[in-house]
Write a protein that holds these residues in place. Structure first.
Motif, PDB file in Angstrom:
ATOM      1  N   GLU A   1       0.821  -1.204   0.000  1.00 47.83           N
ATOM      2  CA  GLU A   1       0.000   0.000   0.000  1.00 47.83           C
ATOM      3  C   GLU A   1       0.857   1.257   0.000  1.00 47.83           C
ATOM      4  OE1 GLU A   1      -3.030   2.765   0.225  1.00 47.83           O
ATOM      5  OE2 GLU A   1      -3.088   0.647  -0.351  1.00 47.83           O
ATOM      6  N   ALA A   2       2.023   1.214   0.652  1.00 38.53           N
ATOM      7  CA  ALA A   2       2.897   2.384   0.711  1.00 38.53           C
ATOM      8  C   ALA A   2       3.538   2.678  -0.633  1.00 38.53           C
ATOM      9  CB  ALA A   2       3.988   2.176   1.770  1.00 38.53           C
ATOM     10  N   ARG A   3       3.464   1.743  -1.570  1.00 37.67           N
ATOM     11  CA  ARG A   3       4.080   1.933  -2.885  1.00 37.67           C
ATOM     12  C   ARG A   3       3.118   2.537  -3.893  1.00 37.67           C
ATOM     13  NH1 ARG A   3       5.493  -4.218  -2.643  1.00 37.67           N
ATOM     14  NH2 ARG A   3       6.518  -4.225  -0.602  1.00 37.67           N
ATOM     15  N   THR A   4       1.875   2.786  -3.494  1.00 40.16           N
ATOM     16  CA  THR A   4       0.960   3.509  -4.362  1.00 40.16           C
ATOM     17  C   THR A   4       1.249   4.997  -4.256  1.00 40.16           C
ATOM     18  OG1 THR A   4      -0.737   3.760  -2.645  1.00 40.16           O
ATOM     19  CG2 THR A   4      -0.796   1.735  -3.972  1.00 40.16           C
ATOM     20  N   LEU A   5       0.745   5.768  -5.195  1.00 38.59           N
ATOM     21  CA  LEU A   5       0.997   7.210  -5.180  1.00 38.59           C
ATOM     22  C   LEU A   5       0.400   7.849  -3.936  1.00 38.59           C
ATOM     23  CD1 LEU A   5       2.144   9.669  -6.616  1.00 38.59           C
ATOM     24  CD2 LEU A   5       0.027   9.819  -7.946  1.00 38.59           C
TER      25      LEU A   5
END
Length: 640
Positions: free
Chosen positions: A324-328
């Motif tokens: 989730e932290a790798r989404t914009l």
């Protein structure tokens, strides 16, 4: 609007979609060096307060963000104004104060009340923001504490943060008083498998807590877990002075007039130690990710000030462990929570106060993220262009996000703005007098400085949503998570776990947790990776199977690369082939490269030339690299 210098090329019109220009302007605080040029050899470096000694034909503005803007007065018909324009910039720089440049921006919309524009990313300034994020992480054993709502516990901490459910706010207040700058243990991230990642400042060993305070501190550190690992954040990572020196050397090396010989450039790059520090950060973050993921435990990041390396490691661990932290949206939320709200001293670290504590730790973090994007291109929703925009935004004083050191300073400034510049967004007519409102914006309001087409480039076209599996969402304890042994306390140092007898330094003897890890015998670094050690697989079995969603980057040798698109922007000739974000752009650059190859055919080595290749035939990559090696500067083609 903050003081800046803006040039408009002939025929250029400001994009109506972006109230604030960003392509042809420089905030005064972002100007690192200003040079006046006349002829081929006459160059004067203009410092604030300098007197120009000749009428320039051109000025060169070197940005602290590695950008270079060259302004030719003759081409624009500005020869009569060349002296006045240049001196105006010099005088403005002399009068500017980086710490006081922000004057606020107001969006005015007819018929709308104050606060109607919802921030694109939660700013973590309200208890509701923190509660929403807590529920999102399914951190059921934690609650939102309001003990610092008036900033009377620590001005560098946010108003709200997460503490264990069973700890009262009165206990939190007393416990935090025994940590450096009042920055006691708080939850950074709850792993869906059950582990908790905490961060805190160093123990204040001169204090004399009573038994109840010691019990509260230990309970907050344990966070309900029987297995506790304390990580000495500063061990094996560069100091602030190291980071600053490496960045200064990097900037000097990347200037167009660098005196380093071409055949020595790569050696000089290694000599800056910048890549070494990226390597060290990624290695330590990878180890901590394994600690958080392999067993259900409490992992505590402890740094004396808790405002620099703790934020860097906590953010990297979440990027490695949480898809989730790798989404914009997730990444922007991560930066807002772990850097902005957590009190990273942006203004000081980026040189805005003139203090000796300058060190671009956040820029080091962005380079680490870029390395992850290169190694795992399908796992990140955002692109390199987004990282560049964020990198450049730290020097643009349009918002308070990067212009203050603490949440307290940021909140105080936003509440005391008496003058501001109105910016009317497209599609809205100017409201009647009295209907405008002063809305404080954040760096995440990209539409103020970037067009819609530019913002679309923030998306990574190679992102594969399947790399963000549903299994990452909160779930029962997965099979790869192993309950820790009862009542075990460890210190993680130099890639190994060392058992400890106690958590706090105020019991029978000075705690090993409170002082340098030199108190401990230095364990030999194991030949096995920490992942192999933690999951209990013998080395001859090969690499251990990784849990879903976990990334473990490489950090050896050429696996750490040089961010050319960022650091070599002052050398336009180096950027060829690096600035085509679309298919049509790639086709244009491919055609341009093929044309260059046809022009260079007589200079190709005899072996290649003897093949009498059709000039319209596309060379394979190996042949192209061979040709480039003979013709170009070594760092144009380096893979490091």
């Amino acid at each position: 609007m903050p003081p800046r210098v803006t040039f408009q090329p002939c025929g250029w019109q400001q994009n109506e979609d972006t109230p604030l220009s960003s392509e042809y302007d420089f905030a005064l605080v972002n100007i690192g060096r200003l040079e006046a040029v006349s002829g081929l050899s006459r160059v004067q470096l203009l410092r604030p307060g300098s007197l120009l000694k000749f009428i320039p034909e051109e000025i060169m503005i070197h940005g602290r963000d590695f950008r270079l803007l060259r302004v030719g007065f003759e081409a624009g018909g500005l020869e009569p104004q060349a002296f006045q324009v240049t001196m105006a910039i010099v005088q403005a720089r002399a009068q500017s104060n980086p710490a006081q440049q922000y004057s606020g921006i107001t969006l005015s919309k007819a018929g709308q009340a104050s606060g109607s524009r919802k921030p694109p990313v939660p700013l973590m300034e309200t208890a509701e923001d923190w509660e929403t994020e807590r529920k999102k992480q399914a951190a059921r054993g934690w609650r939102v504490s309001t003990v610092n709502e008036r900033f009377d516990v620590a001005t560098s901490l946010p108003r709200y943060f997460w503490v264990p459910n069973r700890i009262l706010d009165s206990e939190v207040r007393r416990a935090f008083g025994h940590f450096h700058q009042g920055r006691g243990p708080r939850l950074s991230w709850h792993h869906p498998g059950g582990s908790d990642l905490l961060r805190c400042g160093g123990f204040y060993t001169a204090s004399d807590p009573n038994k109840e305070d010691i019990r509260a501190v230990e309970s907050m550190l344990q966070a309900g877990h029987s297995d506790v690992v304390l990580v000495d954040t500063m061990d094996e990572l560069p100091s602030l002075a190291d980071v600053q020196l490496a960045h200064l050397r990097l900037r000097a090396l990347c200037l167009p007039d660098s005196s380093v010989a071409e055949d020595k450039w790569l050696s000089a790059l290694e000599g800056t130690r910048w890549l070494d520090y990226i390597r060290a950060c990624l290695r330590k973050a990878s180890d901590i990710s394994v600690l958080v993921t392999s067993r259900v435990r409490s992992v505590i990041l402890q740094e004396r000030g808790d405002r620099d390396l703790n934020g860097l490691l906590s953010s990297l661990v979440q990027l490695l462990s949480a898809p989730e932290a790798r989404t914009l949206f997730g990444f922007q939320s991560l930066v807002q929570r772990e850097w902005v709200a957590a009190g990273h001293p942006f203004l000081t670290r980026l040189g805005g106060t003139g203090a000796s504590e300058e060190a671009p730790v956040f820029l080091l973090f962005l380079d680490c993220v870029w390395q992850l994007l290169q190694q795992f291109p399908a796992d990140f929703e955002f692109s390199e262009f987004f990282l560049l925009a964020l990198h450049d935004s730290v020097r643009v004083p349009d918002t308070l996000t990067f212009l203050r050191n603490t949440p307290w300073e940021r909140g105080k400034q936003s509440g005391q703005l008496n003058s501001y510049t109105q910016v009317y967004t497209p599609g809205y007519s100017q409201p009647p007098a009295g209907n405008s409102f002063n809305l404080q914006l954040s760096v995440w309001d990209w539409d103020l400085r970037y067009s819609n087409a530019q913002i679309l480039q923030f998306q990574n076209p190679g992102y594969d949503p399947e790399h963000c599996p549903d299994s990452w969402l909160p779930r029962p304890q997965p099979s790869f998570m192993i309950p820790g042994p009862p009542s075990s306390v460890w210190l993680f140092s130099r890639g190994a776990l060392t058992p400890l007898n106690q958590l706090c330094p105020w019991r029978d003897s000075p705690s090993l947790l409170a002082v340098s890890s030199r108190w401990l015998p230095r364990p030999a670094i194991s030949s096995e990776s920490l992942a192999d050690q933690e999951w209990g697989l013998p080395s001859h079995w090969g690499a251990c199977p990784l849990p879903p969603g976990l990334l473990l980057p490489g950090y050896l040798g050429p696996q750490i690369r040089f961010w050319r698109r960022c650091y070599l922007r002052g050398r336009p000739e180096v950027q060829m082939g690096l600035s085509a974000p679309t298919i049509s752009g790639l086709q244009d650059e491919l055609s341009h490269l093929q044309e260059l190859l046809r022009k260079w055919t007589p200079r190709i080595s005899p072996e290649v030339h003897s093949k009498k290749r059709d000039p319209h035939t596309i060379l394979n990559p190996t042949e192209i690299v061979g040709i480039l090696k003979d013709q170009f500067h070594p760092f144009w083609i380096t893979r490091c």
